[in-house]
Design a protein around this motif. Structure first.
Motif, PDB file in Angstrom:
ATOM      1  N   CYS A 124      -5.857  -2.879   0.517  1.00 33.02           N
ATOM      2  CA  CYS A 124      -5.180  -2.601   1.518  1.00 33.02           C
ATOM      3  C   CYS A 124      -5.927  -2.978   3.032  1.00 33.02           C
ATOM      4  O   CYS A 124      -7.126  -2.265   3.163  1.00 33.02           O
ATOM      5  N   GLN A 144      -5.659  -2.424   5.969  1.00 36.78           N
ATOM      6  CA  GLN A 144      -5.283  -1.385   7.081  1.00 36.78           C
ATOM      7  C   GLN A 144      -6.147  -0.180   6.775  1.00 36.78           C
ATOM      8  O   GLN A 144      -6.876   0.258   7.600  1.00 36.78           O
ATOM      9  N   CYS A 145      -6.048   0.343   5.611  1.00 31.72           N
ATOM     10  CA  CYS A 145      -6.847   1.820   5.320  1.00 31.72           C
ATOM     11  C   CYS A 145      -7.757   1.705   4.248  1.00 31.72           C
ATOM     12  O   CYS A 145      -8.549   2.388   4.190  1.00 31.72           O
ATOM     13  N   HIS A 180       0.076   3.989   1.303  1.00 30.68           N
ATOM     14  CA  HIS A 180       0.148   4.970   2.481  1.00 30.68           C
ATOM     15  C   HIS A 180       0.168   4.098   3.862  1.00 30.68           C
ATOM     16  O   HIS A 180       0.382   4.797   4.995  1.00 30.68           O
ATOM     17  N   CYS A 181       0.256   2.830   3.775  1.00 31.68           N
ATOM     18  CA  CYS A 181       0.580   2.039   4.813  1.00 31.68           C
ATOM     19  C   CYS A 181       1.797   0.834   4.691  1.00 31.68           C
ATOM     20  O   CYS A 181       2.226   0.681   3.476  1.00 31.68           O
ATOM     21  N   CYS A 184       0.679  -1.150  -0.057  1.00 32.29           N
ATOM     22  CA  CYS A 184      -0.020   0.016   0.024  1.00 32.29           C
ATOM     23  C   CYS A 184       0.865   1.274   0.081  1.00 32.29           C
ATOM     24  O   CYS A 184       1.971   1.245   0.798  1.00 32.29           O
TER      25      CYS A 184
END
Ligand code: ADP
Ligand code: ZN
Length: 740
Positions: free
Chosen positions: A474, A476-477, A458-459, A456
């Motif tokens: 992702c 996570q986000c 952003h993560c 990802c």
């Protein structure tokens, strides 16, 4: 006028005359109640009010007397008292204690307790219909049916649609009858009370074990004093039947009951059972409930006109008028811990709330959390055991499949032994479940040209392929993008390979292995709405699939009567990593999943695929001596001072740039005086296991303290000097469940 001296705290319930100084707590992030003057006509403590705040008007609650610490000439007046039942003293006490325990600012806690739209609005009206005195001049078949339906309701009114549906006619027929006076049309408040639940309807005849447990719970309920009971029983032993008896006693006392469920997809079956037991459905409170209904539930609960609520963890913050019992079903479930915003554990907060109210708590589980087990062990909680399944159902046999004996190709995960067992069930027309706790198609997408895994942006997490959605996601986000054909790093075409299995990939394997079987995948991400998920579960339970492939969603209490085989694809999955609760969680999950099999007449079998059949946890799962497992686990935690025999708090610092986040962590670690004074230790700072989420860098510290110290106040003192500049954030997680 009563004295305005703020140091005299009046006995509740307090009434404040016009002009008296009151403290009003709002949901604005100001930390504490602010002083106002009581409005014209005065106001009760707990009243919902509208107050001026700078140029705005905001809603709040009269929390108590004003402090008088603000320039009296500048104190403004409460604008008006809102048309909502005042917040009770015990609710304010609960909010304060919950805030203090979780180190949450009061306004954020208040927000949890006021999550209903239009709280201050006057009651809204709608048209309802009931039988009038007149007779229509001209009678038709349809008209007769409407009058019959209306008469059947006695004096009760229905909406146009309800009445028309009950009579099987169009709304026009009802409207026609209104003109003749045979049906009356009236305005009635939209927020109508919930139908009466009758605790005296007969329940199912209970077995001896069940009856004894039920009687103990009823006696506790009658005591009218606080107490928590662990109701432990294998899946299918009748825990629900038993705690419904505690509910009936509570309703008989005229008090309200709350049942928390971990998964809203479970509510449909539960509602039906409540209706069968008490003659009507209870109120529901969870993310699938509409805004209008939320408002109704909130109000009716406050007015005592909803006897029973079933809901998700946030139902704990409803304004019950007289709550007498809280049941936390599947109490070990991790979803009771809210992991963002206000970090609280609903199971623990249920105990707190009940202790304030002199109410009872029932914690039901086949595999209790070690915390609850230890509290029962220490005599803080009572414990009741249901040791056998109800009726002919017996516990599934459990066996391991040693994966070291099988040389499977790298894109295959079902061993020949498991496949044989599935075929055997298919031949007999029974259902099988393949359990794998991984959503999506494959956890890793690898470029075979450059070796990069797609991550990802952003993560600090890999993107997970979801083939049904045709996207990489992702976890996570939630960010997703189309599955690329060329590697984002080296730009070589057609070299991307899916590595490892997710449930979608299992479905592919199942289709290849069992071409004639109907395969259904149950994974939370595959359903747009809770309703669709419920419908799918019901269809499967009714025989709509031969093979169910599922994530942990399927482990949670759904009843699949035709299911006789559970195959766990990777029993080792949860044991990897260093999570404090890895053993406990794996034990719970495996027992829970295995418990899905053989819930009706046919015996069940659970097969666990593992590369380490001699692992103590795997052996404990198979061995069946649960108490031995809990004792061993407890001894280990006690020796290391870990929860529940010691206390932990997680500190999560985050921000857009790594360096300042780390600097704060270092400063905290250096200035650990307040912690050391209570005997607590601090570990870290260290980059969090997922070091970046949504573009924010994350750093963790872990505080470990002996049991019984005033950890919260030490933590508060410790973090007080921290100044968070710009977009930096600090969150404190008391009793953390996850360490990501
Ligand atoms: P648990 O909550 O422990 O998983 P349940 O209360 O859901 O168990 O009971 C499992 C099944 O057995 C349910 O279908 C329930 O209706 C049935 N059952 C349990 N006890 C009785 C009883 N005494 N009489 C009739 N059915 C029962
Ligand atoms: Zn992400």
């Amino acid at each position: 006028m009563p004295p305005e001296t703020p140091d005299i705290i009046p006995e509740p319930p307090a009434f404040y005359d016009e002009g008296a100084l009151v403290g009003v707590l709002t949901t604005q992030p100001l930390g504490k109640p602010l002083d106002y003057r009581a409005p014209e006509g005065g106001a009760w403590a707990g009243a919902f009010v509208e107050v001026p705040l700078g140029p705005r008007k905001v809603a709040g609650v009269i929390w108590g007397p004003g402090k008088g610490d603000y320039d009296l000439s500048k104190v403004r007046s409460v604008i008006r008292v809102l048309d909502a039942p005042p917040m009770r003293d015990e609710m304010r006490a609960f909010i304060e204690k919950a805030a203090a325990y979780t180190l949450t600012p009061l306004p954020a806690m208040l927000r949890l307790a006021t999550r209903a739209p239009g709280l201050g609005d006057p009651p809204s009206m709608r048209k309802v219909y009931r039988r009038g005195d007149g007779e229509p001049p001209r009678m038709t078949d349809a008209r007769a049916r409407v009058l019959d339906a209306a008469e059947e309701m006695g004096g009760l009114a229905l909406t146009l649609k309800e009445l028309a549906d009950a009579a099987g006619v169009t709304p026009q027929v009802v409207k026609g009858l209104v003109k003749t006076g045979a049906i009356l049309e009236e305005e009635s408040p939209r927020d109508t009370p919930f139908p009466h639940l009758d605790p005296d309807l007969p329940g199912k005849p209970l077995t001896e074990d069940q009856a004894a447990a039920a009687e103990t719970l009823r006696a506790g309920q009658r005591s009218g004093r606080y107490g928590t009971t662990l109701l432990k029983g294998v899946t299918g032993s009748g825990k629900t039947e038993v705690y419904l008896e505690a509910v009936s006693e509570c309703l008989r006392q005229g008090r309200q009951a709350l049942v928390l469920l971990p998964e809203i997809a479970l509510t449909a079956e539960f509602l039906t059972r409540v209706e069968a037991r008490f003659g009507a459905k209870p109120a529901e409170w969870h993310s699938g409930v509409t805004m209008t209904e939320r408002r109704r539930v909130w109000r009716m609960v406050a007015e005592g006109r909803a006897q029973m609520v079933i809901g998700a963890r946030s139902a704990l913050f409803l304004p019950f008028r007289d709550l007498g019992l809280i049941v936390v079903d599947e109490e070990h479930d991790t979803s009771y811990k809210q992991e963002d915003g206000v970090l609280y554990n609903a199971r623990d907060m249920a105990v707190l709330r009940a202790s304030i109210l002199d109410a009872r708590v029932v914690l039901a589980s086949a595999t209790p959390s070690l915390e609850t087990w230890a509290n029962a062990d220490a005599g803080k909680y009572d414990r009741l055991d249901l040791s056998s399944r109800f009726g002919p159902a017996i516990l599934p046999e459990m066996r391991t499949i040693d994966m070291r004996d099988h040389d499977l190709p790298s894109n295959r995960w079902v061993s020949p032994s498991l496949a044989r067992a599935v075929r055997d069930r298919l031949a007999k027309g029974e259902q099988s479940m393949l359990f794998l706790n991984r959503r999506g198609y494959a956890p890793v997408t690898l470029c075979r040209a450059c070796g990069q895994q797609i991550a990802c942006e952003h993560c600090d997490a890999r993107m997970v392929e979801h083939r049904f959605l045709k996207r990489l996601v992702c976890h996570q986000c939630g960010e997703s993008r189309p599955i690329p054909t060329k590697c984002p790093s080296c730009e070589v075409e057609d070299k991307l390979a899916a590595v490892g299995p997710g449930v979608e990939r299992m479905a592919e394997e199942a289709a290849a292995l069992f071409p004639d079987a109907r395969v259904a995948v149950l994974s939370s991400d595959l359903f747009g709405t809770a309703r669709e998920l419920k419908a799918q579960i019901e269809a499967i339970a009714a025989g709509g699939a031969d093979i169910i492939i599922g994530t942990q969603l399927v482990a949670k209490g759904h009843n699949f009567p035709l299911l006789t085989l559970v195959g766990v694809i990777d029993a080792d999955l949860g044991l990897q990593g260093s999570d404090l609760r890895a053993a406990e969680r794996t034990f719970q999950l495996m027992r829970q999943v295995a418990g899905r099999a053989g819930r009706a007449e046919k015996p069940g079998l659970a097969l666990l695929q593992t590369f380490q059949p001699e692992h103590p946890v795997i052996r404990a799962i198979l061995g069946g001596d649960e108490e031995a497992f809990w004792r061993a686990e407890a001894a280990e935690r006690r020796a290391t001072g870990m929860p529940p025999y010691g206390r932990l708090a997680g500190i999560i610092l985050s921000g857009p740039d790594a360096a300042p986040v780390f600097d704060i962590g270092m400063a905290l670690a250096r200035n650990d005086g307040p912690l050391r004074r209570v005997g607590a230790q601090v570990f870290g700072p260290a980059p969090a296991p997922i070091a970046r989420v949504r573009g924010r860098h994350r750093v963790r510290l872990l505080v470990k303290a002996p049991k019984g110290v005033a950890l919260q106040s030490a933590l508060a003192e410790w973090v007080a000097p921290v100044r968070l500049k710009g977009d930096l954030r600090l969150a404190i997680d008391i009793d953390p469940q996850s360490f990501f």
